[in-house]
Design a protein around this motif. Structure first.
Motif, PDB file in Angstrom:
ATOM      1  N   UNK A 116      20.346  -5.500  -1.148  1.00  0.00           N
ATOM      2  CA  UNK A 116      20.321  -4.598  -2.296  1.00  0.00           C
ATOM      3  C   UNK A 116      21.527  -3.676  -2.284  1.00  0.00           C
ATOM      4  N   UNK A 117      21.975  -3.285  -3.456  1.00  0.00           N
ATOM      5  CA  UNK A 117      22.870  -2.150  -3.593  1.00  0.00           C
ATOM      6  C   UNK A 117      22.047  -0.922  -3.204  1.00  0.00           C
ATOM      7  N   UNK A 118      22.621  -0.013  -2.432  1.00  0.00           N
ATOM      8  CA  UNK A 118      21.868   1.137  -1.921  1.00  0.00           C
ATOM      9  C   UNK A 118      21.271   1.980  -3.051  1.00  0.00           C
ATOM     10  N   UNK A 119      22.021   2.222  -4.102  1.00  0.00           N
ATOM     11  CA  UNK A 119      21.512   3.037  -5.211  1.00  0.00           C
ATOM     12  C   UNK A 119      20.345   2.325  -5.898  1.00  0.00           C
ATOM     13  N   UNK A 120      20.489   1.019  -6.161  1.00  0.00           N
ATOM     14  CA  UNK A 120      19.390   0.265  -6.793  1.00  0.00           C
ATOM     15  C   UNK A 120      18.147   0.256  -5.901  1.00  0.00           C
ATOM     16  N   UNK A 121      18.347   0.120  -4.588  1.00  0.00           N
ATOM     17  CA  UNK A 121      17.231   0.128  -3.637  1.00  0.00           C
ATOM     18  C   UNK A 121      16.489   1.463  -3.724  1.00  0.00           C
ATOM     19  N   UNK A 122      17.226   2.568  -3.723  1.00  0.00           N
ATOM     20  CA  UNK A 122      16.603   3.884  -3.792  1.00  0.00           C
ATOM     21  C   UNK A 122      15.872   4.077  -5.118  1.00  0.00           C
ATOM     22  N   UNK A 123      16.472   3.605  -6.213  1.00  0.00           N
ATOM     23  CA  UNK A 123      15.828   3.713  -7.531  1.00  0.00           C
ATOM     24  C   UNK A 123      14.544   2.897  -7.580  1.00  0.00           C
ATOM     25  N   UNK A 124      14.585   1.686  -7.037  1.00  0.00           N
ATOM     26  CA  UNK A 124      13.400   0.828  -7.039  1.00  0.00           C
ATOM     27  C   UNK A 124      12.278   1.486  -6.233  1.00  0.00           C
ATOM     28  N   UNK A 125      12.589   2.033  -5.075  1.00  0.00           N
ATOM     29  CA  UNK A 125      11.572   2.690  -4.251  1.00  0.00           C
ATOM     30  C   UNK A 125      10.997   3.916  -4.950  1.00  0.00           C
ATOM     31  N   UNK A 126      11.848   4.672  -5.645  1.00  0.00           N
ATOM     32  CA  UNK A 126      11.382   5.860  -6.351  1.00  0.00           C
ATOM     33  C   UNK A 126      10.459   5.505  -7.516  1.00  0.00           C
ATOM     34  N   UNK A 127      10.587   4.287  -8.035  1.00  0.00           N
ATOM     35  CA  UNK A 127       9.789   3.881  -9.194  1.00  0.00           C
ATOM     36  C   UNK A 127       8.438   3.268  -8.815  1.00  0.00           C
ATOM     37  N   UNK A 128       8.161   3.121  -7.536  1.00  0.00           N
ATOM     38  CA  UNK A 128       6.897   2.502  -7.110  1.00  0.00           C
ATOM     39  C   UNK A 128       5.729   3.419  -7.455  1.00  0.00           C
ATOM     40  N   UNK A 129       4.744   2.853  -8.102  1.00  0.00           N
ATOM     41  CA  UNK A 129       3.516   3.577  -8.445  1.00  0.00           C
ATOM     42  C   UNK A 129       2.573   3.458  -7.245  1.00  0.00           C
ATOM     43  N   UNK A 130       2.445   4.532  -6.487  1.00  0.00           N
ATOM     44  CA  UNK A 130       1.645   4.484  -5.267  1.00  0.00           C
ATOM     45  C   UNK A 130       0.172   4.214  -5.548  1.00  0.00           C
ATOM     46  N   UNK A 134      -1.800   1.218  -3.822  1.00  0.00           N
ATOM     47  CA  UNK A 134      -3.028   1.433  -3.060  1.00  0.00           C
ATOM     48  C   UNK A 134      -4.179   0.599  -3.615  1.00  0.00           C
ATOM     49  N   UNK A 135      -4.247   0.474  -4.947  1.00  0.00           N
ATOM     50  CA  UNK A 135      -5.286  -0.339  -5.573  1.00  0.00           C
ATOM     51  C   UNK A 135      -5.130  -1.811  -5.176  1.00  0.00           C
ATOM     52  N   UNK A 136      -3.902  -2.293  -5.178  1.00  0.00           N
ATOM     53  CA  UNK A 136      -3.653  -3.680  -4.780  1.00  0.00           C
ATOM     54  C   UNK A 136      -4.023  -3.892  -3.321  1.00  0.00           C
ATOM     55  N   UNK A 137      -3.657  -2.935  -2.456  1.00  0.00           N
ATOM     56  CA  UNK A 137      -3.999  -3.045  -1.032  1.00  0.00           C
ATOM     57  C   UNK A 137      -5.527  -3.023  -0.845  1.00  0.00           C
ATOM     58  N   UNK A 138      -6.218  -2.178  -1.607  1.00  0.00           N
ATOM     59  CA  UNK A 138      -7.680  -2.130  -1.520  1.00  0.00           C
ATOM     60  C   UNK A 138      -8.286  -3.466  -1.909  1.00  0.00           C
TER      61      UNK A 138
END
Length: 142
Positions: A116-130, A134-138
């Motif tokens: 990944x490009x570092x900026x894109x990686x950080x943006x993707x992580x920031x956009x994760x709906x926790x 958590x619902x998927x993990x449950x």
């Protein structure tokens, strides 16, 4: 094959080479394969075993569906063999697709690695709906 894990921060040199993490190279073996990701603006890296599995699955598709996938996966793909310093060369086409310029992140993602490009990686992580995560993990029993 052991799972590919971890997050590694590297740079691309002026010739388009990256130092591929030793821990990931040990699991991937030599050679390994890189191509454009299907679902993200990054590159996906496969071991020989995983590349062969993917190729077999694509070959088993009806030709009406396999053509687009084959063109997408294979036209930009490359076989990578690290040099003595552990560096691999990424083509300009692959670097352009993933927006790789200087600072990159290489991650282990179970049966594959991603670049990944570092900026894109950080943006993707920031956009994760926790909550969604958590619902998927449950749903998996966690």
């Amino acid at each position: 094959m052991a799972s590919l894990m971890g997050t590694y921060y590297h740079n691309i040199d002026g010739k388009g080479r990256i130092n591929f993490p030793t821990k990931l190279r040990e699991v991937l073996g030599v050679p390994f394969y890189v191509t454009r990701s299907i679902d993200s603006p990054c590159l996906t890296v496969y071991s020989q075993e995983e590349w062969d599995k993917l190729s077999e699955k694509v070959a088993a598709l009806p030709s009406s569906k396999s053509g687009k996938i084959e063109r997408w996966l294979y036209s930009g793909a490359a076989e990578l063999k690290p040099d003595k310093q552990g560096r691999v060369l990424l083509s300009q086409e692959l670097r352009d697709f993933a927006g790789l310029d200087k600072d990159i992140v290489i991650i282990g993602a179970n049966n594959k690695a991603e670049i990944w490009d570092k900026i894109r990686w950080n943006e993707m992580n920031a956009s994760i709906d926790m909550d969604d995560l958590l619902e998927t993990m449950a749903g998996l029993g966690f």
